[in-house]
Design an enzyme around this catalytic site. Sequence first.
Site, PDB file in Angstrom:
ATOM      1  N   ILE A 157       0.842  -1.205   0.000  1.00  0.00           N
ATOM      2  CA  ILE A 157       0.000   0.000   0.000  1.00  0.00           C
ATOM      3  C   ILE A 157       0.878   1.256   0.000  1.00  0.00           C
ATOM      4  O   ILE A 157       0.615   2.217  -0.736  1.00  0.00           O
ATOM      5  CB  ILE A 157      -0.971  -0.025   1.204  1.00  0.00           C
ATOM      6  CG1 ILE A 157      -1.966  -1.184   1.020  1.00  0.00           C
ATOM      7  CG2 ILE A 157      -1.703   1.295   1.358  1.00  0.00           C
ATOM      8  CD1 ILE A 157      -2.769  -1.549   2.249  1.00  0.00           C
ATOM      9  N   ALA A 236      -3.839   2.493   8.075  1.00  0.00           N
ATOM     10  CA  ALA A 236      -3.456   1.110   8.408  1.00  0.00           C
ATOM     11  C   ALA A 236      -4.329   0.528   9.527  1.00  0.00           C
ATOM     12  O   ALA A 236      -5.307  -0.183   9.251  1.00  0.00           O
ATOM     13  CB  ALA A 236      -1.978   1.046   8.742  1.00  0.00           C
ATOM     14  N   ARG A 237      -4.000   0.823  10.785  1.00  0.00           N
ATOM     15  CA  ARG A 237      -4.797   0.358  11.918  1.00  0.00           C
ATOM     16  C   ARG A 237      -4.708   1.404  13.036  1.00  0.00           C
ATOM     17  O   ARG A 237      -3.670   2.054  13.206  1.00  0.00           O
ATOM     18  CB  ARG A 237      -4.274  -0.975  12.471  1.00  0.00           C
ATOM     19  CG  ARG A 237      -4.580  -2.192  11.607  1.00  0.00           C
ATOM     20  CD  ARG A 237      -6.053  -2.610  11.637  1.00  0.00           C
ATOM     21  NE  ARG A 237      -6.305  -3.795  10.841  1.00  0.00           N
ATOM     22  CZ  ARG A 237      -6.647  -3.820   9.551  1.00  0.00           C
ATOM     23  NH1 ARG A 237      -6.784  -2.683   8.890  1.00  0.00           N
ATOM     24  NH2 ARG A 237      -6.871  -4.956   8.919  1.00  0.00           N
ATOM     25  N   ASP A 261      -8.671   6.785   8.793  1.00  0.00           N
ATOM     26  CA  ASP A 261      -9.652   5.822   8.279  1.00  0.00           C
ATOM     27  C   ASP A 261      -9.905   4.712   9.297  1.00  0.00           C
ATOM     28  O   ASP A 261     -10.856   3.960   9.159  1.00  0.00           O
ATOM     29  CB  ASP A 261      -9.126   5.208   6.960  1.00  0.00           C
ATOM     30  CG  ASP A 261     -10.170   4.330   6.264  1.00  0.00           C
ATOM     31  OD1 ASP A 261     -11.340   4.750   6.186  1.00  0.00           O
ATOM     32  OD2 ASP A 261      -9.810   3.227   5.805  1.00  0.00           O
ATOM     33  N   GLU A 266     -12.556   0.708  17.107  1.00  0.00           N
ATOM     34  CA  GLU A 266     -13.633   1.123  16.205  1.00  0.00           C
ATOM     35  C   GLU A 266     -14.793   0.112  16.249  1.00  0.00           C
ATOM     36  O   GLU A 266     -14.549  -1.061  16.534  1.00  0.00           O
ATOM     37  CB  GLU A 266     -13.095   1.279  14.765  1.00  0.00           C
ATOM     38  CG  GLU A 266     -12.461   0.032  14.184  1.00  0.00           C
ATOM     39  CD  GLU A 266     -11.832   0.282  12.803  1.00  0.00           C
ATOM     40  OE1 GLU A 266     -10.973   1.174  12.668  1.00  0.00           O
ATOM     41  OE2 GLU A 266     -12.219  -0.448  11.874  1.00  0.00           O
ATOM     42  N   HIS A 284     -13.384   3.497   8.076  1.00  0.00           N
ATOM     43  CA  HIS A 284     -12.669   2.301   7.606  1.00  0.00           C
ATOM     44  C   HIS A 284     -13.110   1.913   6.185  1.00  0.00           C
ATOM     45  O   HIS A 284     -13.661   0.827   5.969  1.00  0.00           O
ATOM     46  CB  HIS A 284     -12.885   1.132   8.580  1.00  0.00           C
ATOM     47  CG  HIS A 284     -11.772   0.123   8.514  1.00  0.00           C
ATOM     48  ND1 HIS A 284     -11.279  -0.529   9.611  1.00  0.00           N
ATOM     49  CD2 HIS A 284     -11.050  -0.351   7.457  1.00  0.00           C
ATOM     50  CE1 HIS A 284     -10.318  -1.353   9.238  1.00  0.00           C
ATOM     51  NE2 HIS A 284     -10.157  -1.259   7.929  1.00  0.00           N
ATOM     52  N   GLY A 286     -10.980   1.792   3.504  1.00  0.00           N
ATOM     53  CA  GLY A 286      -9.828   1.428   2.668  1.00  0.00           C
ATOM     54  C   GLY A 286     -10.144   0.532   1.482  1.00  0.00           C
ATOM     55  O   GLY A 286      -9.875   0.879   0.335  1.00  0.00           O
ATOM     56  N   SER A 287     -10.724  -0.617   1.744  1.00  0.00           N
ATOM     57  CA  SER A 287     -10.920  -1.591   0.651  1.00  0.00           C
ATOM     58  C   SER A 287     -12.345  -1.566   0.102  1.00  0.00           C
ATOM     59  O   SER A 287     -12.744  -2.454  -0.649  1.00  0.00           O
ATOM     60  CB  SER A 287     -10.591  -2.995   1.168  1.00  0.00           C
ATOM     61  OG  SER A 287     -11.484  -3.345   2.215  1.00  0.00           O
TER      62      SER A 287
HETATM   63  P1  NAP Z   1       2.794  -4.985   3.553  1.00  0.00           P
HETATM   64  O1  NAP Z   1       2.958  -5.090   2.077  1.00  0.00           O
HETATM   65  O2  NAP Z   1       3.182  -6.142   4.418  1.00  0.00           O
HETATM   66  O3  NAP Z   1       3.608  -3.687   4.013  1.00  0.00           O
HETATM   67  C1  NAP Z   1       3.863  -3.374   5.348  1.00  0.00           C
HETATM   68  C2  NAP Z   1       5.117  -2.509   5.392  1.00  0.00           C
HETATM   69  O4  NAP Z   1       5.314  -2.101   6.737  1.00  0.00           O
HETATM   70  C3  NAP Z   1       6.365  -3.249   4.944  1.00  0.00           C
HETATM   71  O5  NAP Z   1       7.064  -2.428   4.037  1.00  0.00           O
HETATM   72  C4  NAP Z   1       7.181  -3.425   6.222  1.00  0.00           C
HETATM   73  O6  NAP Z   1       8.568  -3.352   5.915  1.00  0.00           O
HETATM   74  C5  NAP Z   1       6.702  -2.228   7.054  1.00  0.00           C
HETATM   75  N1  NAP Z   1       6.866  -2.438   8.487  1.00  0.00           N
HETATM   76  C6  NAP Z   1       6.523  -3.523   9.238  1.00  0.00           C
HETATM   77  N2  NAP Z   1       6.847  -3.315  10.523  1.00  0.00           N
HETATM   78  C7  NAP Z   1       7.418  -2.090  10.587  1.00  0.00           C
HETATM   79  C8  NAP Z   1       7.973  -1.314  11.647  1.00  0.00           C
HETATM   80  N3  NAP Z   1       8.041  -1.784  12.891  1.00  0.00           N
HETATM   81  N4  NAP Z   1       8.461  -0.100  11.359  1.00  0.00           N
HETATM   82  C9  NAP Z   1       8.434   0.390  10.084  1.00  0.00           C
HETATM   83  N5  NAP Z   1       7.915  -0.291   9.040  1.00  0.00           N
HETATM   84  C10 NAP Z   1       7.418  -1.514   9.295  1.00  0.00           C
HETATM   85  O7  NAP Z   1       1.296  -4.644   3.946  1.00  0.00           O
HETATM   86  P2  NAP Z   1       0.217  -3.847   3.074  1.00  0.00           P
HETATM   87  O8  NAP Z   1      -0.518  -4.793   2.195  1.00  0.00           O
HETATM   88  O9  NAP Z   1       0.860  -2.652   2.487  1.00  0.00           O
HETATM   89  O10 NAP Z   1      -0.793  -3.431   4.256  1.00  0.00           O
HETATM   90  C11 NAP Z   1      -0.356  -2.620   5.334  1.00  0.00           C
HETATM   91  C12 NAP Z   1      -1.415  -2.511   6.411  1.00  0.00           C
HETATM   92  O11 NAP Z   1      -2.498  -1.722   5.928  1.00  0.00           O
HETATM   93  C13 NAP Z   1      -2.062  -3.832   6.799  1.00  0.00           C
HETATM   94  O12 NAP Z   1      -1.320  -4.508   7.797  1.00  0.00           O
HETATM   95  C14 NAP Z   1      -3.435  -3.431   7.281  1.00  0.00           C
HETATM   96  O13 NAP Z   1      -3.433  -3.310   8.678  1.00  0.00           O
HETATM   97  C15 NAP Z   1      -3.656  -2.065   6.673  1.00  0.00           C
HETATM   98  N6  NAP Z   1      -4.811  -2.024   5.750  1.00  0.00           N
HETATM   99  C16 NAP Z   1      -5.862  -1.186   6.006  1.00  0.00           C
HETATM  100  C17 NAP Z   1      -6.952  -1.142   5.160  1.00  0.00           C
HETATM  101  C18 NAP Z   1      -8.120  -0.232   5.402  1.00  0.00           C
HETATM  102  O14 NAP Z   1      -9.235  -0.612   5.070  1.00  0.00           O
HETATM  103  N7  NAP Z   1      -7.930   0.958   5.931  1.00  0.00           N
HETATM  104  C19 NAP Z   1      -6.983  -1.960   4.025  1.00  0.00           C
HETATM  105  C20 NAP Z   1      -5.893  -2.787   3.775  1.00  0.00           C
HETATM  106  C21 NAP Z   1      -4.809  -2.808   4.644  1.00  0.00           C
HETATM  107  P3  NAP Z   1       9.670  -4.116   6.842  1.00  0.00           P
HETATM  108  O15 NAP Z   1       9.183  -5.517   7.003  1.00  0.00           O
HETATM  109  O16 NAP Z   1      10.946  -3.974   6.080  1.00  0.00           O
HETATM  110  O17 NAP Z   1       9.696  -3.366   8.124  1.00  0.00           O
END
Ligand code: NAP
Length: 318
Positions: A157, A236-237, A261, A266, A284, A286-287
């Site tokens: 994302i 994110a969350r 969001d 929530e 919320h 996002g998707s």
């Molecule tokens: P992703 O591809 O796994 O990306 C997560 C990123 O966060 C990775 O680049 C990871 O890199 C980094 N990360 C993990 N721990 C970290 C830390 N301690 N400090 C800094 N960076 C860190 O996940 P995604 O698909 O992009 O989704 C991300 C999040 O968005 C989901 O977990 C979900 O909670 C949220 N989301 C929300 C909605 C909504 O409806 N609002 C919809 C979809 C997703 P490293 O591993 O190198 O740290």
Amino acid sequence: MKKKVLITRKLLRSNEDRANELWDAKLNLNDEVYSQQKLIELSQGCDGILSSLTEKIDEKVIKSLPSTIKVISNFAVGFGNIDIEAAKKKNIVVTNTPDVLTDATAEIAMLLILGACRRAAEGISYVKKENWKWSADFLIGKQLNGSRLGILGMGRIGQALAKLAKVFGMEIHYRNRSKLSKEKEMGAKYHENLQSLFSVSDVLAICCPATNETKNIINKETLEYFPTGAIITNVARGDMIDDDALVQALVNRKIYAIGLDVYKGEPKIHNGYLNQPNAFILPHLGSATKKTRTDMADLAINNLNEVLNTGKCTNRVN
Ligand code: NAP
């Protein structure tokens, strides 16, 4: 005989039809949010659960699930609602739905940035009251073009958001635990630590997962790292934000505006956000597009089926 699967929340019709074809599916026709106790009761006799982020499937729940449950397929990319280690100990495979929701969520992340920077919530409220008058200094906001965007969590994302934000002329900075390849960075600048990222973030977009490490990562101390007048957005969350500290920073004007969001606990949200005109807040979303929700449910169904048929799954997270 068909496998028995508990589907905890109502899905779109086409997805429920497919689930019914594949399994003896226990659907949630009233779309009730099940208590932990009800979830345990309904899972009796089932082989798998297709869960949503509204269920907290913690260690206590996992321990009480019947031994017939082999898989929990979460209808989300985030899986902070499930204790994946407890599930692993009980030989329950947990899966998620990556990729299919990336673009829709990045669009909402962009909307949060636009809405917060350009004071959309205040604008909407003026228009609805029909009591506004154009003037040179009416609802002056912050321009995206030329601003620095800090992305905390430059994964799927985060990278999709970076592409959109570049079109708006923003300069991209990011922090992950590991630096990305040049190709994935797309010219964004990597920061070795939070302080370094936050100190250059005119706008922050939180796009990392909810983990023990990221819980309350926005707090009284880290808010001080930002330039005065920064904008904080979170797609994110809610777990990542200490709400009391962020509300205080808005009141003090250390933080100019926020775009959210997602929220801790929530659909309840911290009262302080409700009284702030500079809070652009969404429920919320996002998707929430038809295409994405259909694709997510399809993927959650595929994941569950794959585990039941093969014991394996590419989208396994534990
Ligand atoms: P992703 O591809 O796994 O990306 C997560 C990123 O966060 C990775 O680049 C990871 O890199 C980094 N990360 C993990 N721990 C970290 C830390 N301690 N400090 C800094 N960076 C860190 O996940 P995604 O698909 O992009 O989704 C991300 C999040 O968005 C989901 O977990 C979900 O909670 C949220 N989301 C929300 C909605 C909504 O409806 N609002 C919809 C979809 C997703 P490293 O591993 O190198 O740290």
